[in-house]
Design an enzyme around this catalytic site. Structure first.
Site, short mmCIF file in Angstrom:
data_model
loop_
_atom_site.label_atom_id
_atom_site.label_comp_id
_atom_site.label_asym_id
_atom_site.label_seq_id
_atom_site.Cartn_x
_atom_site.Cartn_y
_atom_site.Cartn_z
N GLY A 234 0.82 -1.21 0.00
CA GLY A 234 0.00 0.00 0.00
C GLY A 234 0.85 1.25 0.00
N PRO A 235 0.24 2.40 -0.28
CA PRO A 235 0.98 3.67 -0.29
C PRO A 235 1.55 3.99 1.08
CG PRO A 235 -1.19 3.90 -1.32
CD PRO A 235 -1.18 2.58 -0.64
N THR B 117 -0.42 4.45 5.10
CA THR B 117 -1.77 3.86 5.14
C THR B 117 -1.95 2.86 6.28
OG1 THR B 117 -0.97 2.28 3.47
CG2 THR B 117 -2.26 4.15 2.69
N GLY B 118 -0.90 2.56 7.05
CA GLY B 118 -1.06 1.72 8.24
C GLY B 118 -0.53 0.32 8.12
N LYS B 119 0.44 0.07 7.26
CA LYS B 119 0.98 -1.29 7.12
C LYS B 119 1.74 -1.72 8.37
CE LYS B 119 3.26 -0.10 3.42
NZ LYS B 119 2.76 1.28 3.33
N GLU C 127 -4.10 33.97 -9.38
CA GLU C 127 -5.03 33.17 -8.58
C GLU C 127 -6.48 33.43 -9.00
OE1 GLU C 127 -3.93 30.84 -6.87
OE2 GLU C 127 -1.83 31.44 -6.92
N HIS D 147 -7.23 31.25 -11.98
CA HIS D 147 -7.59 29.88 -11.60
C HIS D 147 -9.05 29.80 -11.17
CE1 HIS D 147 -3.74 27.94 -12.00
NE2 HIS D 147 -3.13 28.80 -11.19
#
Length: 738
Positions: free
Chosen positions: A319-320, A323-325, A543, A546
């Site tokens: 996982g990225p 993320t909690g691995k 800005e 945009h």
């Protein structure tokens, strides 16, 4: 961000054990009789102990020999306990006295040589010849052909004025027991010295039978060998020191200089756990379900083996970052109640050849001894990277040998041995195929970025330790942070608490969380940055461009606010709230590119010139256009072709997967897409040039404007979506500005 979704306030929950009820006093007769006999035995034992104690405490009942024996036993026990308390924590530190002893010996031999302790006085050649002419010399010893030691008769030493200190009048050698040598004289050459000794005595009229003739000896002086001893000693000390430092984290301590081949995995067991359970992991329900099954297999293997199931040999968490691995692995360690070995993939790699493979062998040997157990390897891509097929590229043989050993160990133990390998990585695409196959990593668990519900649960976990007021709405915060990982949310909660403390508040409010989101996304607000009026005007129109372009585009994200206050590296920013979607169409990509180019287009429309302020916008647009053409197959000229390599091997390739002609076509199509988006932005701004100017002037006046300011100037948005989150956020920002 690479932090895991771990709440600092998470505490290990104590296991509640059901204590069995004590047997009732109303039992059957046999039980009563057994209890009575047990009580009689205890009473006898108690009486015996009391008698023994009284006897031991009464010295009159003991003989003198028994008293001494008792005192000796007490002293021995006391010394043993004292030694047990004084055991050093860092075994091996006590060996440093050896190094100090070696250095002391070298210094002793250097500065306290033989001449110092023998009290020899160095004299000149003329002084020596005078002593020789007066017949005071009893012996001459030539040492190593470099200098001569002179011995003087005792009477001359005591009575002759030649051997007395002219300042004090006392003899140089008042001790009659000192036999010498008394003086030392340097000699240019042995032959010259011998001739001078004989000639001086002949001129003095000393008979041949009473003349003193020199004798030669060879002596070894340690100081002569220091030139090679000292460098060798320094090298040996440095070598031992480095080996001891490298073995510092290995089991058994640094006492063994070769222990750096041992595994450095940290062991958690029933008594020592990371303090995290599955209850501390918010969201990730799918991953938790699969990992709970692994834990249950270790606790109740019979439930599965009866059906013929086998325990998975390996589980890979992918996982990225953030993320909690790693947090899931800690939860497994806290729940499994079995030995848990934790180690990072980089800890297998060392400067010495063969150390990585040795540590892998040692790790699995320890795991097999403590089976059933779990081995957790964090960032396994450090050693599990795909092996090179081209030897000439200079592949890392040490890393590959470590990987080969890991492959052998994972496929070597028995199926039901109870050893499970748990690994985590965010680069599964570069891992070796042999490592990923079933039989090694049987189960792959993919951990995605949290959705709205998961983010809400993550916020609840991290808000447990933060004092918040009633204005904080967890659901609102979760919907305001799309694309945020668990680590990002933990950072936001911490930043909100810091902001509230900086303002002197007792509770953290909703306003503090919104400021924290701005802080995490765009950086620290820098109102003291010096900006010229011309630059500020360009930034305001940039800005405003945009905001204006995105306002009139269907697929552009809803606007939250626009500011020209510098934050971090940016001089201004526009906040949007993108919708969470899993697929993107061509029209959505084109609208996003057009909105990103609105700032540069505004500079071109208003000032007739462009600046370097659009570098981030250009980078974003280029990547989107390139991905649409090369990866997603959204270009009609290239067709339904994707050159994306999911294995990651193209990163190290020297050639592109397409021809030069195709590369030219890709460049042309990418430029065509960006030119089309830029022209769309200019057309929108030309049609609303007056409104663009009003919006920029409002920005110069207020520095921060919100959605209601745009509605006042630009009118109601044509493609407005009913987003309650935007309205709620808008109302809150308006109240804060007031």
């Amino acid at each position: 961000m690479s932090q895991d979704n771990l709440s600092p306030s998470s505490l290990p929950e104590k296991d509640t054990q059901n204590i069995p009820n004590q047997p009732s006093s109303t039992s059957n007769p046999s039980q009563n009789s057994s209890e009575e006999s047990l009580q009689e035995e205890q009473k006898k034992t108690s009486d015996t102990n009391t008698t023994t104690t009284n006897t031991d405490n009464n010295p009159e009942n003991l003989s003198e020999e028994q008293i001494r024996q008792k005192q000796f036993e007490q002293l021995k026990e006391k010394i043993f306990q004292q030694k047990k308390k004084n055991i050093p924590d860092n075994g091996g530190t006590s060996f440093y006295w050896i190094y100090g002893l070696i250095v002391a010996i070298i210094l002793f031999l250097t500065f306290f040589n033989d001449n110092t302790f023998k009290r020899q006085i160095e004299i000149s050649q003329t002084k020596f010849e005078d002593m020789l002419a007066h017949g005071d010399v009893t012996d001459i010893v030539i040492v190593n052909g470099k200098y001569a030691q002179i011995y003087i008769n005792k009477d001359s030493l005591i009575h002759s004025i030649r051997y007395k200190d002219p300042n004090t009048g006392l003899p140089y050698f008042p001790d009659k027991k000192f036999r010498g040598p008394h003086f030392v004289v340097s000699i240019p050459s042995v032959e010259f010295f011998l001739n001078r000794v004989e000639k001086i005595q002949e001129n003095a009229g000393i008979p041949k039978n009473k003349m003193t003739f020199p004798r030669s000896v060879e002596e070894t002086n340690w100081s002569d060998h220091l030139s090679w001893i000292i460098p060798l000693a320094i090298f040996l000390l440095f070598w031992i020191f480095m080996l001891r430092r490298m073995s510092g984290g290995a089991p058994g301590g640094p006492a063994s200089i070769f222990s750096f081949g041992r595994s450095r995995a940290q062991l958690f067991d029933k008594d020592k756990t990371p303090g995290v359970t599955f209850a501390d992991v918010a969201g990730l329900e799918g991953a938790k379900t699969e990992l709970k099954e692994i834990v249950d297999f270790l606790k109740n293997p019979g439930k599965y083996t009866e059906l013929g199931a086998k325990i998975p040999k390996g589980v890979l968490l992918v996982g990225p970052p953030g993320t909690g691995k790693t947090l899931l692995a800690k939860a497994v360690a806290g729940e499994a109640q079995v030995p848990f070995f934790s180690i990072s993939g980089s800890e297998f790699v060392e400067m010495f050849v063969g150390v990585g493979a040795s540590r892998v062998r040692d790790l699995f040997a320890q795991a097999k001894d403590k089976a059933p157990c779990i081995i957790f390897i964090d960032e396994i891509d450090a050693i599990g990277r795909s092996r090179s097929k081209n030897i000439s590229t200079g592949a890392n043989d040490e890393r590959e040998s470590t990987l080969n050993q890991l492959l052998t160990e994972m496929d070597g133990f028995a199926a039901n041995s109870g050893v499970i390998v748990l690994a985590a990585t965010n680069r599964a695409d570069i891992l070796d195929k042999a490592l990923l196959r079933p039989g090694r990593f049987d189960r792959h668990i993919y951990i995605e970025m949290p959705d709205v519900k998961d983010r809400e649960e993550i916020f609840k976990v991290h808000l447990k330790r933060i004092k918040i007021d009633k204005s904080v709405n967890v659901e609102f915060l979760a919907r305001q942070t799309p694309g945020f990982s668990g680590a990002d949310i933990a950072n936001i909660c911490n930043e909100a608490a810091l902001i509230a403390a900086r303002k002197g508040k007792k509770l953290v409010s909703k306003e503090d969380f919104l400021d924290a989101v701005d802080r995490v996304i765009a950086g620290l607000e820098m109102k003291n940055r010096i900006i010229t009026p011309e630059e500020k005007k360009i930034i305001a129109f940039h800005e405003a461009g945009h905001a204006t372009v995105s306002w009139f585009l269907e697929h552009a994200a809803p606007l939250v606010k626009v500011t020209i206050v510098p934050r971090g590296k940016s001089l201004g920013a526009a906040w949007y709230l993108p919708e969470e979607r899993h697929i993107t169409t061509t029209e959505q990509i084109l609208d996003e590119m057009t909105a990103a180019l609105g700032g540069r287009a505004a500079e071109d429309v208003i000032f007739g010139k462009i600046s370097t302020g659009a570098i981030n916008d250009l980078e974003k647009v280029t990547k989107q256009a390139y991905a649409a053409v090369v990866y997603y197959g959204l270009n009609s000229k290239i067709g339904n072709i994707s050159y994306y390599d999911s294995t990651g091997q193209s990163e190290f390739a020297f050639s592109k997967p397409y021809s030069e002609k195709t590369a030219e076509v890709i460049d042309e199509e990418v430029k065509k897409m960006t030119d089309m988006a830029y022209q769309r932005a200019k057309n929108i701004l030309n049609e609303n040039k007056e409104k663009l100017t009003q919006l920029a002037n409002r920005l110069l006046e207020k520095e921060v404007i919100f959605k209601e300011d745009l509605e006042e100037i630009l009118g109601k948005r044509p493609y407005e979506k009913t987003e309650s989150i935007v309205s709620e956020l808008q109302n809150n920002n308006t109240n804060n500005s007031n």
